[in-house]
Design an enzyme around this catalytic site. Structure first.
Site, PDB file in Angstrom:
ATOM      1  N   SER A   5      31.901  37.290 -23.374  1.00 17.88           N
ATOM      2  CA  SER A   5      32.525  36.544 -24.670  1.00 17.88           C
ATOM      3  C   SER A   5      32.442  37.429 -26.072  1.00 17.88           C
ATOM      4  O   SER A   5      32.636  37.220 -26.927  1.00 17.88           O
ATOM      5  CB  SER A   5      31.849  35.173 -24.733  1.00 17.88           C
ATOM      6  OG  SER A   5      30.449  35.528 -24.969  1.00 17.88           O
ATOM      7  N   CYS A   6      31.500  38.751 -25.699  1.00 15.27           N
ATOM      8  CA  CYS A   6      31.089  39.244 -26.836  1.00 15.27           C
ATOM      9  C   CYS A   6      31.638  40.827 -27.008  1.00 15.27           C
ATOM     10  O   CYS A   6      32.494  40.992 -27.843  1.00 15.27           O
ATOM     11  CB  CYS A   6      29.683  39.343 -27.036  1.00 15.27           C
ATOM     12  SG  CYS A   6      28.818  37.997 -26.496  1.00 15.27           S
ATOM     13  N   PHE A   7      31.396  41.518 -25.999  1.00 13.91           N
ATOM     14  CA  PHE A   7      31.872  43.067 -26.143  1.00 13.91           C
ATOM     15  C   PHE A   7      33.288  43.048 -26.652  1.00 13.91           C
ATOM     16  O   PHE A   7      33.595  43.846 -27.608  1.00 13.91           O
ATOM     17  CB  PHE A   7      31.484  43.800 -24.960  1.00 13.91           C
ATOM     18  CG  PHE A   7      29.938  44.195 -24.863  1.00 13.91           C
ATOM     19  CD1 PHE A   7      29.010  43.916 -25.636  1.00 13.91           C
ATOM     20  CD2 PHE A   7      29.608  45.311 -23.767  1.00 13.91           C
ATOM     21  CE1 PHE A   7      27.683  44.230 -25.805  1.00 13.91           C
ATOM     22  CE2 PHE A   7      28.347  45.587 -23.791  1.00 13.91           C
ATOM     23  CZ  PHE A   7      27.224  45.367 -24.693  1.00 13.91           C
ATOM     24  N   ASP A  42      34.082  41.593 -29.905  1.00 15.88           N
ATOM     25  CA  ASP A  42      33.645  42.140 -31.090  1.00 15.88           C
ATOM     26  C   ASP A  42      34.176  43.635 -31.472  1.00 15.88           C
ATOM     27  O   ASP A  42      34.534  43.935 -32.505  1.00 15.88           O
ATOM     28  CB  ASP A  42      31.928  42.177 -31.075  1.00 15.88           C
ATOM     29  CG  ASP A  42      31.312  41.009 -31.009  1.00 15.88           C
ATOM     30  OD1 ASP A  42      32.189  39.967 -31.131  1.00 15.88           O
ATOM     31  OD2 ASP A  42      30.248  40.733 -30.724  1.00 15.88           O
TER      32      ASP A  42
END
Ligand code: UGA
Length: 442
Positions: free
Chosen positions: A271-273, A276
């Site tokens: 859910s992040c890399f 983002d």
């Protein structure tokens, strides 16, 4: 244990909010978590985590049931009244163009602002959600002031405190941070947040709210770039007869590079890399400094899952074949399927006319909804039965221990290792054709 008087409020009991809340409670702070989903609140109050995270159930048992330092509520006013610091841990999903959607943050901040308008107590609002630089000092500050009729820094505190927790090891990461970053509008706001972290012996970096927001994006973008870098090196290595593992070891021993995040594989997910890097790339374009490097990181990552299919196709045509995917979660020790490379791999195989089976030790339910078009198996033995080839996608420890006899019910002896964790030599000696990402293609 020491109990502190500073009370912590957490808005949003997703993975960041709940882990942070439970860890603050474990430090001795009374914590109250707000969520809008009744089932989540109920389950937290029974010490049952609504998400899978190593050690979280035991921690909730301790802080919710035994020490009664953490409770969850649906009542915003209760959360507000019982907190001195309020951490905003709401999701910031990606929009179509890669920018982030601040919808949840905007509406919650407005509600908090209205409550701020009615109190004379000093409260500090702390943004923990990942938001693009300028959000806290822009959108958040403006909404808080408009809805409260009060002034930031004078009537209430405002800060940004990014999280650097990795799923699967989040509790350990919280307890042993490399650093704590606090961006604050005033010294008073900074000190209010810092007081929560007094017991840590790492560096506490003081910066602006925009600085803290940028540090979070830059950290994730750097690590994602490191992964794309080693994946590209792996792809080149394959053609040159060099093993990327040796290269990663050799460069990782250089202190300036470090060995971490140099494991070549099927690409980064979660859910992040992806989210983002896309958001920072969108920002770079908005400010007329389009980042070629971030774009390349994303482009490489988009193609990387398909590399295991390239390797497979050097051995067989996949049309009409049954292919087994070992591991579906975006990484081990989580049931998270968000942006998992397995989704891209499965869909590509299906498009090519293959039948696909999948097995993941934990991500069973989440995988069923993320990849509905494949047959989901309950064990690795089920998965490997009568498949024409197996592709290792997620490096669960269960797979590392597999022996040649565990693969013997396959139709063909073809194995592709997309994470470089199997015992290739033994498998090859037992007659299997094994292709390993980042190893020489003969
Ligand atoms: C990441 C960051 O590591 C955390 O510091 C950050 O707090 C978090 O995002 C967040 O922003 O909330 P996480 O998404 O849990 O944490 O996962 P990582 O362990 O960082 O892995 C990310 C992806 O990179 C995974 O798909 C993993 O398989 C891949 N990866 C990682 C590699 O392919 N090779 C590596 O060497 C390392």
């Amino acid at each position: 244990m020491t109990q502190f008087s500073t009370r912590v409020g957490v808005v949003g009991t997703g993975y960041v909010g709940l882990v942070s809340g439970a860890c603050f409670a474990d430090l001795g702070f009374p914590v109250i978590c707000l969520d809008v989903v009744p089932e989540k609140v109920e389950s937290i109050n029974q010490a049952q985590p609504p998400i899978f995270e190593n050690g979280l159930e035991e921690l909730l048992q301790k802080v919710v049931i035994e020490e009664q330092l953490l409770k969850a509520t649906l009542d915003r006013e209760e959360m507000f009244t019982k907190s001195d610091l309020i951490f905003v841990c709401l999701p910031t999903p990606s929009s179509e163009d890669g920018s982030i959607d601040l919808g949840y943050i905007r509406s919650e901040i407005k509600e908090i602002g209205m409550l701020l308008g009615k109190t004379s107590e000093w409260k500090t609002i702390v943004v923990k959600s990942t938001v693009v630089p300028g959000t806290t000092s822009g959108v958040v500050k403006t909404i808080l002031e408009e809805s409260s009729g009060k002034q930031t820094g004078i009537d209430f505190g405002l800060a940004m405190n990014p999280e650097f927790l990795m799923e699967g090891v989040a509790i350990n990461n919280f307890s042993n941070p490399d650093r704590i970053v606090i961006g604050a509008v005033t010294d008073k706001s900074f000190n209010h947040v810092k007081a929560l972290y007094e017991s840590f012996d790492c560096e506490i970096q003081k910066t602006t709210t925009s600085g803290a927001e940028m540090i979070k994006y830059a950290a994730n973008s750097f690590l994602a770039t490191k992964v794309s870098f080693i994946n590209e090196i792996a792809n080149i290595c394959e053609m040159l007869g060099v093993d990327v593992g040796e290269v990663a070891l050799g460069i990782g021993l250089d202190d300036r590079i470090s060995p971490r995040f140099l494991r070549a594989g099927v690409g980064f997910g979660g859910s992040c890399f992806p989210k983002d890097v896309k958001a920072l790339y969108a920002v770079s374009k908005q400010v007329s400094r389009p980042s070629n490097l971030l774009k390349a990181t994303l482009d490489t990552n988009e193609m990387q899952p398909l590399r295991v299919i390239d390797l497979l196709e050097t051995l067989i045509s996949v049309q009409g074949k049954t292919i087994g995917l070992m591991g579906l979660a975006f990484k081990p020790d989580t049931d998270d399927m968000r942006e998992a490379p397995s989704i891209v791999i499965a869909n590509n195989l299906l498009q090519k006319g293959a039948k696909v089976k999948g097995y993941d030790p934990i991500a069973k339910e989440t995988a069923r909804s993320a990849i509905p078009g494949i047959t989901h198996c309950n064990s690795v033995a089920d998965l490997l039965q009568e498949v024409d080839a197996a592709i290792l996608v997620t490096e669960w420890s269960e797979f590392r221990e597999l022996k040649p006899q565990d693969f013997e019910r396959m139709n063909n002896k073809i194995i592709i290792d997309g994470r470089r964790v199997l015992d290739w030599v033994t498998l090859q000696d037992s007659g299997y054709s094994v292709k390993v990402l980042g190893q020489a293609v003969p």
